[in-house]
Motif scaffolding. Structure first.
Motif, PDB file in Angstrom:
ATOM      1  N   SER A 203       0.828  -1.209   0.000  1.00  0.00           N
ATOM      2  CA  SER A 203       0.000   0.000   0.000  1.00  0.00           C
ATOM      3  C   SER A 203       0.864   1.261   0.000  1.00  0.00           C
ATOM      4  CB  SER A 203      -0.975  -0.056   1.175  1.00  0.00           C
ATOM      5  OG  SER A 203      -0.765   0.978   2.061  1.00  0.00           O
ATOM      6  N   THR A 204       2.051   1.168   0.612  1.00  0.00           N
ATOM      7  CA  THR A 204       2.957   2.334   0.645  1.00  0.00           C
ATOM      8  C   THR A 204       3.457   2.682  -0.751  1.00  0.00           C
ATOM      9  OG1 THR A 204       3.648   1.716   2.861  1.00  0.00           O
ATOM     10  CG2 THR A 204       5.073   3.224   1.674  1.00  0.00           C
TER      11      THR A 204
ATOM     12  N   ASP B  10      -7.731   8.871  -1.831  1.00  0.00           N
ATOM     13  CA  ASP B  10      -7.370   7.985  -2.936  1.00  0.00           C
ATOM     14  C   ASP B  10      -5.941   7.532  -2.700  1.00  0.00           C
ATOM     15  OD1 ASP B  10      -6.985   6.682  -5.235  1.00  0.00           O
ATOM     16  OD2 ASP B  10      -7.028   8.445  -6.551  1.00  0.00           O
ATOM     17  N   TYR B  11      -5.801   6.273  -2.375  1.00  0.00           N
ATOM     18  CA  TYR B  11      -4.469   5.780  -2.043  1.00  0.00           C
ATOM     19  C   TYR B  11      -3.613   5.528  -3.284  1.00  0.00           C
ATOM     20  CZ  TYR B  11      -6.030   5.199   2.757  1.00  0.00           C
ATOM     21  OH  TYR B  11      -6.481   5.442   4.028  1.00  0.00           O
TER      22      TYR B  11
ATOM     23  N   ALA C  46       0.519  15.346   2.020  1.00  0.00           N
ATOM     24  CA  ALA C  46      -0.558  14.396   2.318  1.00  0.00           C
ATOM     25  C   ALA C  46      -0.263  13.026   1.716  1.00  0.00           C
ATOM     26  CB  ALA C  46      -1.884  14.928   1.781  1.00  0.00           C
ATOM     27  N   ARG C  47       0.116  13.046   0.434  1.00  0.00           N
ATOM     28  CA  ARG C  47       0.382  11.773  -0.225  1.00  0.00           C
ATOM     29  C   ARG C  47       1.617  11.091   0.377  1.00  0.00           C
ATOM     30  NH1 ARG C  47      -1.232  10.973  -6.219  1.00  0.00           N
ATOM     31  NH2 ARG C  47      -2.872   9.769  -5.253  1.00  0.00           N
ATOM     32  N   ALA C  48       2.583  11.909   0.799  1.00  0.00           N
ATOM     33  CA  ALA C  48       3.810  11.343   1.363  1.00  0.00           C
ATOM     34  C   ALA C  48       3.546  10.635   2.694  1.00  0.00           C
ATOM     35  CB  ALA C  48       4.852  12.443   1.556  1.00  0.00           C
ATOM     36  N   THR C  49       2.541  11.110   3.450  1.00  0.00           N
ATOM     37  CA  THR C  49       2.300  10.534   4.779  1.00  0.00           C
ATOM     38  C   THR C  49       1.107   9.578   4.816  1.00  0.00           C
ATOM     39  OG1 THR C  49       1.310  12.691   5.204  1.00  0.00           O
ATOM     40  CG2 THR C  49       3.344  12.220   6.356  1.00  0.00           C
ATOM     41  N   THR C  50       0.385   9.506   3.713  1.00  0.00           N
ATOM     42  CA  THR C  50      -0.811   8.646   3.684  1.00  0.00           C
ATOM     43  C   THR C  50      -0.514   7.220   4.132  1.00  0.00           C
ATOM     44  OG1 THR C  50      -1.900   9.902   1.973  1.00  0.00           O
ATOM     45  CG2 THR C  50      -2.464   7.597   2.078  1.00  0.00           C
ATOM     46  N   PHE C  51       0.681   6.724   3.761  1.00  0.00           N
ATOM     47  CA  PHE C  51       0.972   5.307   4.031  1.00  0.00           C
ATOM     48  C   PHE C  51       0.895   4.977   5.525  1.00  0.00           C
ATOM     49  CE2 PHE C  51       5.181   4.830   5.990  1.00  0.00           C
ATOM     50  CZ  PHE C  51       5.682   6.125   5.900  1.00  0.00           C
TER      51      PHE C  51
END
Lengths: 177, 549
Positions: free
Chosen positions: A23-24, B16-17, A90-95
């Motif tokens: 997922s990361t 959205d992942y 945001a995208r960098a920390t979403t994982f």
């Protein structure tokens, strides 16, 4: 404390790490994600291998002591890379948040029990700790990038002035970081 | 009333992942700050007589192109397909096997699929198929063809200036496609409509007008070297006396101007000066510098073949004017690719020069038989091999050194052993980085081919990650604290790269290490290195670290 849940997690550690890693790397475009997953050589694939290693370290801490230095050691390589890639904060920390979802899905049945659900709240607080530290590291790296830009510019101009004899002799006036 | 706030559930649903999985041609261009260099200064473009000099900004929708830009590119493409057999072959023979895909440091570091060499080349090939092949015209997108639109042109510019022409990918191509050649060709086309970057155009213009990329005028160039003379005297007690434009000297020495101007390259420049002084005192070697041919590097190489030729010509012209026997070249990167692969046919043959022979050892440099230009590590390695240098490597004992093969000397001329031989003779502790990151497989510094600007720092740091990652490995495993290299762009770019990824490691040129070990006749006690650091303190510090380790 969350002993029962932690022991469940430890039993399924390999599955969790694998799902979390997958997922990361989904933060990247499809072709890149395929490469990050498949190339195992750490020198041919520094992003994939640092990410995998970081996730392993974070898993140790999730079920372990939550030692600040170890958490930083796990997060830093991942965030340091993401801070210079085309990933928004945001995208960098979403994982990090994705781990909650992975655990919820994996232990859907177990979490029906009130005690387990309570233990999960404790664990979520740990994951939130990762996220907060992750934001700090990301920001620190971004600031470092700006420092480096400024330093290069400063070194080029200051030293040029100095060599051109425009800076008074004998004064230790070179700007220091 | 404020707008209704989303519930947590609604917010979660919005996350959205995964980025959408779309074909590369459908992925819209996103020009991101930090990844591109500023547009060329129109003054520099005009000085060089290149087309369409005007101010423009890549972030604006209007790039102020000539009205008939499509026609210009089409005709330029056609002309080059006829002129360069290599381009035609490279356009046709790629089977998209993907062997090169994951070999590019920019792809590995940025994670952007359009930085896979195959895709970067496909940006041009898709237009080639559309404009010049029957199948492409017939089948269109099904055949991987697409017309040259403004968006496509912008995409060319964005990605062709995210390639450092390092040629690592070409090493893995079963057909031997040299993707650097494709980038060179693509940049040439872009220049036809005035799309360049300032970090290239202004150095080229400076070099054209003043002899070097930094625009240092002859008297200032001499002032810089005089400053080094004082510095050397302060540290060694010996006053060296470089010669300038000496007619009838044996050897003309040319190095990148970065070494004269920017730390830590300046210490390497001092290293050259000390070596020449030593050789003159001991063996009467007659070397001259030139303030006219005061640049070894050639950013014209990143612009067009014609521009490269114009800048390169001064090397031979100056050698001829001064009547030297041959040319010795300093530690530079792309300068050596230009010399080995282009100079001879562009401005050669240099019949008026001798096949280089080291007057001290008698060694004939067969490798430079045609170009008449010898790399300084070949020259120094030969001197060491023949026992001609008085060296005290103990002054480098505090260093644990690793060596970064600069892309062009390694892949462009096969220079692997000489720098290592020199380092091993002037330093006690040397450690190699992993095999798939050195020699012909070396990773670029991330800032080559004119991309060493400040505004594209994110590109430089992500592109330099594979290199830094290997340095980090030897730092953690062996305690490596010094990264040696033979390229001025490396010396400018790697300190910043190290600062971000492995701050414990510093950067040096090979001849800085040589000079610190070299005993000069009549020298005072050497208590500091060329950087002015106290040797006793450095030694004590290193021993302390070893004890702890």
């Amino acid at each position: 404390m969350a002993e029962a849940l932690i022991s469940l997690i430890q039993k399924k550690r390999a599955t969790i790490v694998s799902k979390w890693f997958d997922s990361t790397v989904q933060a990247y475009p499809h072709d890149t994600a395929v490469f990050l997953k498949s190339q195992k050589d750490q020198f041919a694939n520094p992003v994939g291998s640092s990410t995998r290693q970081g996730i392993e370290t974070l898993m140790d801490q999730l079920v372990g002591e939550m030692a600040p230095d170890a958490i930083k050691a796990g997060l830093d390589p991942i965030m340091r890379i993401r801070a210079v890639q085309s990933l928004s904060p945001a995208r960098a920390t979403t994982f990090i948040f994705a781990l909650k979802q992975i655990l919820r899905e994996l232990f859907r049945k177990e979490l029906q029990e009130a005690d387990m659900a309570r233990q999960f709240f404790d664990l979520e607080a740990r994951i939130d700790r990762f996220a907060l530290d992750g934001f700090d590291i990301y920001m620190g790296c971004r600031e470092r990038v700006l420092d480096l830009k400024a330093n290069e510019m400063r070194n080029r101009t200051f030293r040029a002035f100095k060599r051109a004899g425009l800076v008074a002799e004998g004064t230790d006036n070179e700007p220091k970081e | 009333m404020a707008e209704k706030q989303p519930t947590p559930k609604e917010m979660l649903d919005r996350i959205d992942y995964q980025p959408p999985h779309v074909d590369w041609m459908e992925t819209p261009l996103d020009i991101r700050k930090g990844m591109y260099c500023y547009a060329a200064n129109p003054k520099s473009v005009a000085t060089l007589g290149l087309p369409n000099a005007r101010p423009w900004n890549p972030l604006d929708a209007d790039w102020k192109l000539p009205e008939n830009w499509q026609q210009i590119i089409h005709e330029g493409f056609k002309e080059r397909l006829e002129r360069f057999r290599s381009v035609k072959v490279f356009m046709d023979i790629c089977v998209r096997c993907g062997a090169c895909a994951d070999k590019c440091h920019y792809f590995i570091g940025t994670g952007d699929p359009k930085n896979m060499p195959v895709l970067r080349a496909e940006l041009l090939r898709s237009v080639y198929r559309n404009d010049f092949t029957r199948l492409g015209k017939l089948l269109g997108k099904a055949n991987g063809a697409r017309p040259l639109t403004l968006d496509v042109l912008k995409e060319w510019w964005y990605y062709l200036f995210q390639c450092s022409e390092c040629r690592r990918c070409s090493l893995f191509c079963p057909y031997g496609i040299d993707t650097a050649e494709i980038t060179i060709f693509g940049r040439e086309l872009l220049n036809l409509v005035g799309l360049n970057i300032d970090w290239i155009a202004t150095p080229v213009s400076n070099c054209y007008m003043n002899g070097n990329h930094l625009g240092i005028q002859p008297h200032a160039f001499k002032d810089m070297l005089d400053f080094f003379v004082d510095d050397i005297e302060e540290k060694t007690g010996v006053k060296v006396a470089p010669k300038y434009m000496k007619k009838g000297a044996d050897i003309l020495f040319i190095t990148p101007s970065g070494d004269v101007f920017a730390d830590p390259g300046t210490y390497t420049a001092m290293g050259y000066m000390m070596l020449f002084h030593y050789l003159e005192e001991k063996y009467g070697l007659d070397v001259t510098w030139s303030t006219y041919a005061s640049e070894g590097g050639n950013f014209g190489f990143f612009t067009s073949h014609e521009t490269m030729k114009r800048l390169n010509a001064k090397m031979y012209a100056e050698a001829k004017r001064l009547g030297v026997k041959w040319i010795l070249g300093g530690e530079c990167g792309h300068m050596w690719r230009v010399i080995n692969q282009y100079m001879d046919t562009m401005n050669g043959p240099a019949d008026f020069l001798d096949v280089p022979v080291n007057p001290i050892t008698g060694t004939r440099f067969e490798s430079a038989r045609s170009t008449k230009m010898v790399h300084i590590t070949e020259f120094t390695a030969d001197l060491i091999r023949n026992g001609k240098l008085d060296l005290d490597p103990a002054r480098n004992d505090h260093l644990k050194v690793t060596y970064h093969d600069s892309c062009n000397p390694s892949r462009g001329m096969g220079l692997f052993e000489e720098p290592r031989y020199v380092i091993n003779n002037v330093c006690k502790h040397f450690y190699e980085m992993p095999a798939n990151t050195i020699r012909e497989q070396t990773f670029c510094c991330g800032s080559g081919a004119g991309l060493n600007a400040g505004e594209n720092m994110e590109l430089r740091l992500s592109g330099g990650l594979p290199r830094a990652n290997a340095v980090k490995h030897v730092h953690e495993k062996y305690g490596v604290n010094m990264l040696a290299c033979v390229c001025a762009i490396d010396r400018a770019a790697l300190p910043t790269l190290m600062d971000y990824w492995v701050p414990e490691v510093q950067v040096t040129g090979v001849h800085e290490l040589v000079a610190n070990a070299l005993n000069l006749p009549g020298q005072a006690e050497r208590t500091t290195n060329l950087r002015g650091e106290d040797l006793e303190e450095l030694k004590a510090q290193a021993e302390g670290e070893t004890d702890e380790g």
